[in-house]
Design an enzyme around this catalytic site. Structure first.
Site, PDB file in Angstrom:
ATOM      1  N   CYS A  53      -6.887  44.458   5.025  1.00 31.84           N
ATOM      2  CA  CYS A  53      -7.915  44.997   5.933  1.00 31.84           C
ATOM      3  C   CYS A  53      -8.106  46.502   5.800  1.00 31.84           C
ATOM      4  O   CYS A  53      -9.233  46.979   5.688  1.00 31.84           O
ATOM      5  CB  CYS A  53      -7.617  44.598   7.378  1.00 31.84           C
ATOM      6  N   HIS A 104      -4.986  45.210  12.563  1.00 28.42           N
ATOM      7  CA  HIS A 104      -6.150  44.768  11.798  1.00 28.42           C
ATOM      8  C   HIS A 104      -7.308  45.714  12.075  1.00 28.42           C
ATOM      9  O   HIS A 104      -7.457  46.210  13.195  1.00 28.42           O
ATOM     10  CB  HIS A 104      -6.536  43.332  12.186  1.00 28.42           C
ATOM     11  N   HIS A 116     -14.734  42.766   7.417  1.00 29.48           N
ATOM     12  CA  HIS A 116     -13.286  42.968   7.349  1.00 29.48           C
ATOM     13  C   HIS A 116     -12.684  42.043   6.304  1.00 29.48           C
ATOM     14  O   HIS A 116     -13.328  41.105   5.840  1.00 29.48           O
ATOM     15  CB  HIS A 116     -12.642  42.727   8.722  1.00 29.48           C
TER      16      HIS A 116
END
Length: 163
Positions: A53, A104, A116
Site C-alpha cells: 500500500c 494501510h 490502493h
C-alpha cells in the site's frame, strides 16, 4: 485566508468531479494511478511489478514530483489533517487493518473513491463508504498544496513526466 484557499480547492475539486467516468481522465494524478491499476500486491513492492500500500502511494506521488516514505505510519505523520467531508483527489486516506494503528494507506481519486494496493486484489479502486473501510478508517492527510493540486488535477495533454 487558509479557509478561503481550502474552500477554493474544494470548489475546484467539485467542479472537476461532476463529469462521468474518471474525474481526472486527462490529469497527471489520474495518469499515475492508471499506470498502477491492476498491478499485483507484493509486500515491500514499489513498482508496477508489485506494490504494497505505501509503495503504491510512493509511486503515485513520485510521479507527481513528491517523495513519500515507504511506510503508512510514516506517511500519516506528513501533511495536514483533513476531515472526511473535505476530501479531494490526491488526499491520502489511512486505515487500521491489523488492530495496531495505521497499517494501510490509499489515495483519493474521485468523490468517495480511493486507489490502493489491496493485499488480496492488488491495485484497485474502492469506495470509502464500503463497510470494511468505514470500520477501519483512521483519518486523512493533504500532502498537495493548493498550487500542486491544481497542477496535478487539471487536464493536460503532456504526460511525459508521468511515464
Amino acid at each position: 485566508m487558509k479557509k478561503k484557499l481550502t474552500a477554493v480547492a474544494v470548489g475546484c475539486a467539485l467542479l472537476f468531479t461532476l463529469g462521468t467516468g474518471s474525474a481526472f481522465a486527462d490529469s497527471k494524478l489520474d495518469s499515475a494511478v492508471d499506470k498502477a491499476l491492476g498491478s499485483k500486491y507484493a509486500s515491500g513492492g514499489t513498482t508496477t511489478s508489485g506494490f504494497d500500500c505505501s509503495g503504491f502511494t510512493m509511486f503515485v506521488f513520485g510521479k507527481l514530483g513528491i517523495e513519500l516514505p515507504h511506510q503508512s505510519g510514516s506517511q500519516y505523520k506528513m501533511g495536514t489533517a483533513v476531515s472526511k467531508d473535505e476530501l479531494i483527489p490526491g488526499d491520502l486516506v489511512f486505515f487500521n487493518t491489523n488492530g495496531k494503528g495505521v497499517s494501510h494507506v490509499g489515495v483519493m481519486v474521485s468523490d468517495g473513491k480511493f486507489a490502493h494496493a489491496s493485499s488480496s486484489k492488488g491495485v484497485v479502486i474502492s469506495k470509502l463508504s464500503d463497510d470494511y473501510y468505514v470500520k477501519r478508517y483512521v483519518g486523512a492527510k493533504r500532502i498537495l498544496s493548493t498550487d500542486k493540486f491544481e497542477q496535478v488535477t487539471s487536464d493536460t495533454e503532456d504526460h511525459d513526466d508521468v511515464e
